[in-house]
Design an enzyme around this catalytic site. Structure first.
Site, PDB file in Angstrom:
ATOM      1  N   ASP A  11       1.002  -1.273   0.082  1.00  0.00           N
ATOM      2  CA  ASP A  11      -0.064  -0.008   0.095  1.00  0.00           C
ATOM      3  C   ASP A  11       0.716   1.156  -0.175  1.00  0.00           C
ATOM      4  OD1 ASP A  11      -2.140   1.876   0.241  1.00  0.00           O
ATOM      5  OD2 ASP A  11      -2.013   1.595   2.512  1.00  0.00           O
ATOM      6  N   GLU A  71      -1.420  -1.633  -4.555  1.00  0.00           N
ATOM      7  CA  GLU A  71      -2.716  -0.649  -4.419  1.00  0.00           C
ATOM      8  C   GLU A  71      -2.538   0.281  -5.431  1.00  0.00           C
ATOM      9  OE1 GLU A  71      -5.148   1.828  -1.484  1.00  0.00           O
ATOM     10  OE2 GLU A  71      -5.038  -0.187  -0.992  1.00  0.00           O
ATOM     11  N   ASP A 144      -2.300   0.966   7.498  1.00  0.00           N
ATOM     12  CA  ASP A 144      -1.681   0.814   6.301  1.00  0.00           C
ATOM     13  C   ASP A 144      -1.081  -0.593   6.017  1.00  0.00           C
ATOM     14  OD1 ASP A 144      -1.557   3.680   5.302  1.00  0.00           O
ATOM     15  OD2 ASP A 144      -1.270   3.662   7.514  1.00  0.00           O
TER      16      ASP A 144
END
Length: 183
Positions: A11, A71, A144
């Site tokens: 991420d 992502e 996260d």
């Protein structure tokens, strides 16, 4: 497809980069690690990008992932934020591509849908579902890292399927699929 593989999920972010790793054996997931790279204390955006690259290389050299799931930045109202996210994502991708690791991008909604069945799920809902799926004892304070882990799990669920994300098998493939964007 080989029977054992490791998937690194990322991420990307310029404040916190979350990541998670899973091992897949005989079509079963096993949790390896989740963590985050804290970047808040650095003011220089180029130092942040360098640290993202170095940490991604370190993860690759330590865990030897077979694939990377990342992502994709989503379009928001703040163009500057999206630009920063895109740079962070690009640096992490470049690290993987430099080691010839196939990379697949997933939109946040696709990741949430794969994990929870709801593309609008909250970070907390995604984290709780991952905790249940992978038997995680505790969840981190910042989510996260669970978002990075979610990208890896999403990739596992989508393995062998045609996915909506973009995949690259190396730098040459990236350049070929993005003519005019790379010089």
């Amino acid at each position: 497809m080989k029977s054992e593989r490791i998937i690194l999920g990322i991420d990307p972010g310029t404040t916190i980069m979350g990541f998670g790793l899973i091992k897949v054996e005989d079509k079963k997931m096993q949790f390896l690690q989740l963590n985050e790279l804290q970047l808040q204390k650095y003011d220089d955006p180029y130092v942040k990008l360098k640290l993202i690259f170095e940490r991604t290389i370190d993860l690759i050299d330590t865990f030897h992932p077979d694939e990377i799931a990342i992502e994709a930045p989503f379009f928001g109202k703040n163009v500057q934020s999206m630009l920063k996210l895109g740079r962070a994502q690009g640096v992490a991708m470049a690290a993987g591509l430099s080691r010839q690791i196939p990379i697949t991008e997933y939109l946040p909604k696709k990741i949430k849908m794969a994990i929870t069945g709801n593309g609008n799920a909250s970070k907390e809902q995604v984290a709780k579902m991952l905790q249940s799926l992978l038997n995680l004892k505790t969840l981190p304070k910042n989510l996260d890292s669970t978002d990075g882990l979610a990208a890896a799990v999403c990739h596992f669920y989508n393995s062998g399927k045609v996915v909506g994300g973009k995949s690259y098998t190396g730098w040459a493939a990236f350049v070929k699929q993005n003519p005019g964007k790379v010089k």
